[in-house]
Design an enzyme around this catalytic site. Sequence first.
Site, PDB file in Angstrom:
ATOM      1  N   LYS A 156       8.038   5.233   9.790  1.00 50.77           N
ATOM      2  CA  LYS A 156       8.403   6.149   9.044  1.00 50.77           C
ATOM      3  C   LYS A 156       9.329   5.677   7.957  1.00 50.77           C
ATOM      4  O   LYS A 156       8.860   5.988   6.722  1.00 50.77           O
ATOM      5  CB  LYS A 156       8.317   6.784   9.886  1.00 50.77           C
ATOM      6  CG  LYS A 156       9.431   7.735   8.616  1.00 50.77           C
ATOM      7  CD  LYS A 156       7.803   9.249   8.533  1.00 50.77           C
ATOM      8  CE  LYS A 156       8.590  10.695   7.597  1.00 50.77           C
ATOM      9  NZ  LYS A 156       7.072  10.801   6.720  1.00 50.77           N
TER      10      LYS A 156
ATOM     11  N   HIS B 208     -17.247   1.892 -15.034  1.00 51.01           N
ATOM     12  CA  HIS B 208     -16.815   1.280 -15.330  1.00 51.01           C
ATOM     13  C   HIS B 208     -16.337  -0.565 -14.105  1.00 51.01           C
ATOM     14  O   HIS B 208     -15.428  -1.116 -13.962  1.00 51.01           O
ATOM     15  CB  HIS B 208     -14.897   0.412 -16.499  1.00 51.01           C
ATOM     16  CG  HIS B 208     -15.005   1.753 -17.423  1.00 51.01           C
ATOM     17  ND1 HIS B 208     -16.013   1.385 -18.131  1.00 51.01           N
ATOM     18  CD2 HIS B 208     -14.970   2.956 -17.378  1.00 51.01           C
ATOM     19  CE1 HIS B 208     -15.736   2.201 -19.398  1.00 51.01           C
ATOM     20  NE2 HIS B 208     -15.425   3.450 -18.684  1.00 51.01           N
TER      21      HIS B 208
ATOM     22  N   ASN C 147      18.517  -5.071  13.205  1.00 53.50           N
ATOM     23  CA  ASN C 147      17.600  -4.171  12.122  1.00 53.50           C
ATOM     24  C   ASN C 147      17.488  -4.468  10.555  1.00 53.50           C
ATOM     25  O   ASN C 147      19.207  -4.635  10.140  1.00 53.50           O
ATOM     26  CB  ASN C 147      17.750  -2.505  11.562  1.00 53.50           C
ATOM     27  CG  ASN C 147      16.751  -2.351  10.761  1.00 53.50           C
ATOM     28  OD1 ASN C 147      16.184  -2.570  10.835  1.00 53.50           O
ATOM     29  ND2 ASN C 147      17.697  -1.087  10.066  1.00 53.50           N
TER      30      ASN C 147
ATOM     31  N   GLU D  41      -4.860   5.316   6.251  1.00 56.75           N
ATOM     32  CA  GLU D  41      -2.979   4.934   6.942  1.00 56.75           C
ATOM     33  C   GLU D  41      -3.434   5.162   8.075  1.00 56.75           C
ATOM     34  O   GLU D  41      -3.231   5.145   9.225  1.00 56.75           O
ATOM     35  CB  GLU D  41      -2.147   5.776   6.226  1.00 56.75           C
ATOM     36  CG  GLU D  41      -0.879   5.835   7.220  1.00 56.75           C
ATOM     37  CD  GLU D  41       0.209   6.470   5.889  1.00 56.75           C
ATOM     38  OE1 GLU D  41      -0.167   7.801   4.989  1.00 56.75           O
ATOM     39  OE2 GLU D  41       1.643   5.876   5.699  1.00 56.75           O
TER      40      GLU D  41
HETATM   41  O1  M6R Z   1      10.792   7.520   2.612  1.00 54.08           O
HETATM   42  P1  M6R Z   1       9.812   6.869   1.315  1.00 54.08           P
HETATM   43  O2  M6R Z   1       9.184   8.709   0.297  1.00 54.08           O
HETATM   44  O3  M6R Z   1      10.690   6.443   0.433  1.00 54.08           O
HETATM   45  O4  M6R Z   1       8.728   6.091   1.942  1.00 54.08           O
HETATM   46  C1  M6R Z   1       7.842   5.884   0.449  1.00 54.08           C
HETATM   47  C2  M6R Z   1       6.245   5.075   1.859  1.00 54.08           C
HETATM   48  O5  M6R Z   1       6.661   4.430   2.511  1.00 54.08           O
HETATM   49  C3  M6R Z   1       6.052   6.301   2.280  1.00 54.08           C
HETATM   50  O6  M6R Z   1       6.012   7.079   1.143  1.00 54.08           O
HETATM   51  C4  M6R Z   1       4.311   5.698   3.097  1.00 54.08           C
HETATM   52  O7  M6R Z   1       3.847   5.820   2.147  1.00 54.08           O
HETATM   53  C5  M6R Z   1       3.720   6.956   3.827  1.00 54.08           C
HETATM   54  N1  M6R Z   1       3.522   6.086   5.133  1.00 54.08           N
HETATM   55  C6  M6R Z   1       2.652   7.018   3.458  1.00 54.08           C
HETATM   56  O8  M6R Z   1       2.070   8.767   3.968  1.00 54.08           O
END
Ligand code: M6R
Length: 607
Positions: free
Chosen positions: A602, A502, A98, A486
Amino acid sequence: MCGIVGITANESVSSNIISALKKLEYRGYDSAGIAINTESQIHQKKVKGKLDNLILSLQKDGFDGKVGIGHTRWATHGEPSERNAHPHSSRKVSLVHNGIIENASELKSRIELKNYNFESDTDSEVITALITHYLNEGHDHMESVKQTISLLEGSYALAIIFSDLKDKIIGARNGSPLVAGTDGNSNSLGSDSIALSAIANKVCYLEDGDIVVLSRENVEIYNSSGDKANREFVDIGIMDTEVSKGSYNHFMEKEIHEHPKAVGETFRQFIDHDQGIISVDDIGLNFNDISKVHLIACGTAYYSCLVAKYYFEQYARLPVECDMASEFRYRDPVLDNKALYIFVSQSGETADTKAALDFCKDAKVRTLSIVNVMNSSIARESDYCLYTKAGAEIGVASTKAFTAQLSVLLSMALHCGTKNNNVTIEQNRQICKEIMQAPQILEKTIKRSYELKETAKAIIDSKGVMYLGRGTAFPLALEGALKFKEISYIHAEGYPAGEMKHGPLALIEKDLPVVCIVPPGPLFPKTVSNIQEVIARGGRILMITDDDSLKSSSENIWKIFRLPKTPKSIEAIVYSVPIHMLAYYTAVQLGNDVDQPRNLAKSVTVE
Ligand code: M6R
């Protein structure tokens, strides 16, 4: 940002590897693979698509053994395909990775690899090639891994097995998370502790530069200087085991229904019942000494920062800057010793947010993180940490973590305001009472949100959706648009209502759905005027409000979604419910994969 796992045990490991990978699918799901060291050789299987495809393939033609590794992938180098899926193996070694090896092409053209037969387009395979090369030169396993990683630039978490080592896994970490687990019967490695919850009762969060050697009996960890490191193993948290959908169809649906609990539990940490106020006292930070707040995050967490700008300005009268983490660290920002740098992240592993934190740590300014996952890298590495109590969030679209982030940020702003005398104890007490009503108002809002099913049906054929708001409703418009695109794959844009004329007003055409987030208050009539400008150009308005003065028929509004009466202080939290629900219902209507939308993961652990 992939998920990796490795297990060595006194019994067969393949089913435990698959269960661990299931819990890691949130990190990527475009291909999956497994390699097992059987008595005779390393067997591997790789498939394109989700883990279920791997499970089916193993059912037809499986293998098992007592040591193995597994991977679930989010493609960086090379398209999602069986060829590019991990593990990457030679006759002697097999590994899962990873991270991103930034100098992979340079390494592939090294003279010692000129005869290596690369089978994939990935950056990861060069690690296999190098380890194989050093083994061929006669180095032992550990030395081959050490020589190899000394050449790598970029980030990696690795789990490596060798055909001639029947019970060992070597792991290494730099910049990507890696956790070692143990339960007395088996030892394991995984990208997070959730993955290991069924096979370990204690876990150790490895540090950058660590190399770990797992056998059935032992876990030995070496630090970046090569010395044996005495790292602590801690009990695996309860949250790490709660990953079921229960009676809901999707994790996202369940998680929206958990807004009240997430918000209630998060605020509960800050309620001083003796005084009836909100207080964030016991983290050892001198809140009186803060002259500016700088909020840094990505995606939905960034939108919580934009809402918090209003909180800190209103309650604490502090200047606030907000930055997307991916922009912040490359901008050569001017840092301020008197400022507090706040990093917001659900996962606590987002690479850009972590890198921005590292940047601030190097500059020795004060850092505080607001994180949902206990013991995650960002939580551990910041000077101070406040946790959101949202529980495990599995759906890629973040929902309850957002309202929990708003709850911590609101509590902090109130606390700072009370400390610097911009909020009186009486005002704090009043807002605390309003905050205590939040779970109940959220419950009522969720019940009403079923109305949005019909609205979703009516917009699934639209080519785009606009979200408008003013004040804290503007960042909510951004959050609404992000959530919508999304998971529905329909273009959506969030805009400040007052900015429409604007430029973006040009996008309005007959029947374009425009979601207007319009809480009552001084900005209400101004947004209503902007709404009329949209209606005059044919836009269909879905108005989200708890104001009851407006009749849709008299104003030519297509639909009004009315929330229960909501105190101003918790408005942004409560208004999040309908915008999350609308995105959810639309994606369901479209038959999309709600919890694992295409191209996403995620936890974004690569830049
Ligand atoms: O784990 P995190 O809160 O740092 O993640 C940030 C973003 O990747 C996350 O909020 C992403 O935008 C979501 N999939 C939105 O729903």
